[in-house]
Structure formats: structure tokens, C-alpha cells
Design an enzyme around this catalytic site. Sequence first.
Site: not given
Length: 301
Positions: A46-48
Site C-alpha cells: 500500500l502507498d504510504p
Amino acid sequence: MARRRKGRDISGWLVVDKPAGITSTAVVNKVRWAFDARKAGHAGTLDPEATGVLAVALGEATKTVPYVTDALKCYRFSVRLGAATTTDDAEGEVIARSELRPDDAAIAAALEAFRGDIMQIPPQFSAVKVEGERAYDLARQGEALDLVARPLWVESLTLAERPDADHVVLEMVCGKGGYVRSIARDLGAALGCHGHVQWLRRVWSGPFVADEGVTLAQIDALAHSEALDALLRPLEDGLADLPQLPATAEGAARLRNGNPGMVIASDVDFGDEAWASHQGRAVAVGIYKAGELHPSRVFNQ
């Protein structure tokens, strides 16, 4: 001789409800520390700034990661209309604007083109490798990348909410390798108004649901305790999309040694991938052939 990683031989899945502002790798490292686990990995980055399901596998469960990664996933996300950004999300710089705001009917009609088998170009800022380097590293250096379109299966994509003229909330169920940021970018382009992701949440991934996940605060509070161990889900949960075949005692022994073993089959066909169990625990994953499972992965539980 390679140095053996220290830690406990503990296996299973921990479903984390990832908050915004932390990388997936940092979450995995925290989980490994909290369990003092020898080995850990996750099923899908997942993106930050994204939230939701981050399924972390420990020990032997890491061998089941590909089956969760390949499973369908559900994302709920907000698209900000009227602006395109360098990163296709709210973290990037605005590179184009539009005053056009399509109505709900126009948006619903445009979504049709994003269902089924589609081709999708990854964002410039993504982990895709270009001649051995990550695209985001090259993009940070100012390079304009000509990324190749990739296939994606979109099971469903629906308009869930319209909070205001500038925002639409969408829900998407898709297969492996989907970029939600690309959906927002391409939808904005199709509508002629530009668009980027405002926020993103992975609602579920395969058998794992965000609302059943553990928070980072809980992990910190329960670190190195039996209470945290009790939150682990069994390795077998990662095999939910494969048929289960009970193995005979002799078959299980053979499978554990990497040899074909006898299983009791019902609704599987010759050549199907399945997993064998003995006394309820996974023994191996492999290919079913004429009463036997031919193992490709063996579990040491």
C-alpha cells in the site's frame, strides 16, 4: 556459510489496518519486531498515505503470500476532479487544472470503460522497474517515463458517493497489479476534467478484511506477549482460494518430504492446483494428479 536470522519460528497471518503516513515495509518490520519473528512479509504493498488491509505473513505463512496477492481486492477511494498531479494523488504537484465538473450520469457512463479486462499504464511515481531502476527514483530525477501498459482485471467499479461537485467516491474490486491512482488519472482524462486520488482505503484483500485488522497502537501495546500471539490467524487462511484435499497419514508423510502423496479428492480435476491437509493443518501446495498431490511448496508446521 550464510548467517541464520535470529528470532522465533512462528507462523501465521496478522491482518493490520494500516494507517496513513507509514510505508508497508515499516509495518512489516514493526510486526516482525513485536513477534520477535524470524521471517515476515506482506501480501501487496500500500502507498504510504493509503490505509486499510495490509496482511502480514510470518514464518511458513510467507509461502502462501502469492495466493493472497493474486486474490481479488476491494478499494474505496476518493477522486478529486479538476486537477492532475505529478504523482496522480494528493501528494504531487498540480500540473493541469479544469473548471469542468461532470454530473453523476456522465461519471457513471465513463466508468463502464474501466470494467473487465483493461490495460493500465502505471503512475510515473510507482515501483515499476525501468531498466533495473524503480520508476519513482527516475521520476524524482525529473525523467519523463514511457511506461508500458499492463493488463488488469476489474471485477466491478461503482460510484459510491458524490460528496460535492469536486469529489467522487468510487469502489473497485480488481485483481493483482491494479493502480488506483491510474484509475483516477485515466477517469479524469476520459471525463475531460483531470483527476487524482484524494484518499484510498483497501477494504479487503482475499480473505482478509480491514475492519477486522489490528492497529499499530495495539501491536505496540501487546508486543512480545501471548495476547499478541493469540491474534495470529492460521497459515491456512492464505490458501482460502484453493481447494483443500485431505491427505492420508502416509500421503502427508510423503508430501512433507517433497514427494507426491495420496489425497482424498472430490471436486478437483487432473492438473488443478490445491493444498493438502492432515488433521486440519496444511502440509503442501501442489498439482493434483490421479489421486496424488505433487507438491510445489511444503509447509514445516
